[in-house]
Write an enzyme that holds these catalytic residues in place. Sequence first.
Site, PDB file in Angstrom:
ATOM      1  N   PHE A   1      -0.120 -13.551  -7.501  1.00 18.00           N
ATOM      2  CA  PHE A   1       0.975 -12.639  -5.933  1.00 18.00           C
ATOM      3  C   PHE A   1       0.320 -11.413  -6.235  1.00 18.00           C
ATOM      4  O   PHE A   1       0.814 -10.469  -7.396  1.00 18.00           O
ATOM      5  CB  PHE A   1       2.185 -13.244  -6.050  1.00 18.00           C
ATOM      6  CG  PHE A   1       2.964 -12.585  -5.186  1.00 18.00           C
ATOM      7  CD1 PHE A   1       3.280 -13.035  -3.969  1.00 18.00           C
ATOM      8  CD2 PHE A   1       4.012 -11.455  -5.507  1.00 18.00           C
ATOM      9  CE1 PHE A   1       4.414 -12.230  -3.363  1.00 18.00           C
ATOM     10  CE2 PHE A   1       4.788 -10.805  -4.616  1.00 18.00           C
ATOM     11  CZ  PHE A   1       4.260 -11.410  -4.017  1.00 18.00           C
ATOM     12  N   HIS A   2      -0.361 -10.659  -4.669  1.00 21.56           N
ATOM     13  CA  HIS A   2      -0.808  -9.039  -5.139  1.00 21.56           C
ATOM     14  C   HIS A   2       1.086  -8.385  -4.721  1.00 21.56           C
ATOM     15  O   HIS A   2       1.729  -8.709  -3.655  1.00 21.56           O
ATOM     16  CB  HIS A   2      -1.137  -8.659  -4.297  1.00 21.56           C
ATOM     17  CG  HIS A   2      -2.022  -7.460  -4.178  1.00 21.56           C
ATOM     18  ND1 HIS A   2      -1.429  -7.050  -3.565  1.00 21.56           N
ATOM     19  CD2 HIS A   2      -2.902  -7.126  -4.080  1.00 21.56           C
ATOM     20  CE1 HIS A   2      -1.402  -5.234  -3.958  1.00 21.56           C
ATOM     21  NE2 HIS A   2      -2.957  -5.272  -4.182  1.00 21.56           N
ATOM     22  N   GLY A   3       1.604  -7.405  -5.949  1.00 23.72           N
ATOM     23  CA  GLY A   3       3.384  -6.868  -5.090  1.00 23.72           C
ATOM     24  C   GLY A   3       2.949  -5.941  -4.325  1.00 23.72           C
ATOM     25  O   GLY A   3       1.670  -5.164  -4.103  1.00 23.72           O
TER      26      GLY A   3
ATOM     27  N   GLU B   1      -0.861  -8.910   1.738  1.00 22.72           N
ATOM     28  CA  GLU B   1       0.175  -9.625   0.977  1.00 22.72           C
ATOM     29  C   GLU B   1       1.204  -8.038  -0.014  1.00 22.72           C
ATOM     30  O   GLU B   1       1.483  -7.923   0.603  1.00 22.72           O
ATOM     31  CB  GLU B   1      -0.375 -10.591   0.025  1.00 22.72           C
ATOM     32  CG  GLU B   1       0.903 -11.391  -1.280  1.00 22.72           C
ATOM     33  CD  GLU B   1       0.542 -12.274  -1.826  1.00 22.72           C
ATOM     34  OE1 GLU B   1       0.090 -13.469  -0.577  1.00 22.72           O
ATOM     35  OE2 GLU B   1       0.251 -12.136  -2.980  1.00 22.72           O
ATOM     36  N   GLN B   2       0.022  -7.178   0.099  1.00 18.96           N
ATOM     37  CA  GLN B   2       0.774  -6.735  -0.432  1.00 18.96           C
ATOM     38  C   GLN B   2       2.079  -5.575   0.522  1.00 18.96           C
ATOM     39  O   GLN B   2       2.874  -5.118  -0.174  1.00 18.96           O
ATOM     40  CB  GLN B   2      -0.180  -5.069  -0.854  1.00 18.96           C
ATOM     41  CG  GLN B   2       0.689  -3.641  -1.403  1.00 18.96           C
ATOM     42  CD  GLN B   2      -0.248  -2.506  -1.585  1.00 18.96           C
ATOM     43  OE1 GLN B   2      -1.114  -3.029  -2.400  1.00 18.96           O
ATOM     44  NE2 GLN B   2      -0.466  -1.496  -0.609  1.00 18.96           N
TER      45      GLN B   2
END
Length: 317
Positions: free
Chosen positions: A116-118, A189-190
């Site tokens: 998962f890209h924070g 996603e970020q």
Amino acid sequence: MTAKDTNFTLGEGSTSWLICTLENSPVFSLYWLGLVTVVILYCPVVLLFVWLSCCSICIKICKITGILPVDPDSEQWRKLLQIHAFLISMLGKVLHGYEVYGMENLPKGPSILVYFHGGIPMDSFYFLQEVYRMTGRAYLSVMDHIFFLIPGVQTYITLLGGVHPSREECVDLLKEGHAVNIAPGGLREQNYSDKTYKLIWGKRHGFAQIAIKAKVPIIPYFTMNIQEAYRVWGNTWITRWLYERTRLLVFPVLGPLPVKLRTYIGEPIPYDPNITPEELFEKAKAAVEALRDKHQKIPGSIPRALWERFEMHRKEE
């Protein structure tokens, strides 16, 4: 007060008069207010690129002066990278009490890691450096093309394994024995994900196609509280509109906040010649979501994530 006195106070000539007029202009005030606001909002992003640039400059100086060999695969560079990995590991522990669980799930051969890209994927950076410190294994990390458009940062990220390959090149790297780290959600996603930790992978099946062609397993991993460490701001219709048309915009980020970070590595998804890319994509996404659901309290909370720095954690989790 005469005109002459006024000129003496402001300085000789029309230039001083123009500067004074601008300084008292509402437009000029709004300009500076906007500039200060942008600097504050983008401070973490600016600091990140300053860090990358400084490291790249140091590396180039070492190569030019002959302090270190030009070949990055030499023994001297490997020793330096071990020291670098140790320092980054210490930074992660100081800032976030960073920990990794599930190292036994990492295969020795080639594989694809997905995560998962924070808001800022520092967890991936800490994770890969921790792996290098403990095992000496260097992972290649697929990065957004925006990093390779900014002058002065490529040297450092390339030395640490940052790449932007095509699918065919990625398959070749895996067949050569490399392990590759990929965030399927990427910059979208970020920017768009929030404290609900929703995966925004769309229909990015590329990593699944690569895994099937290269006949390698996929390793999912997830970092608890990464959205609380770096909270994204500015997810509005105008910023979405700008990003979708430029693919370059990075939304403002708040952080780093000294919350607890733990990376959990899931069990490998083995190569299956009978699976389709779409099925493998869904399987990998479900594996990351399962790690998220098991280890992350949703919605994320900054106060809770800060408190978790002081909680005891059971190894069996």
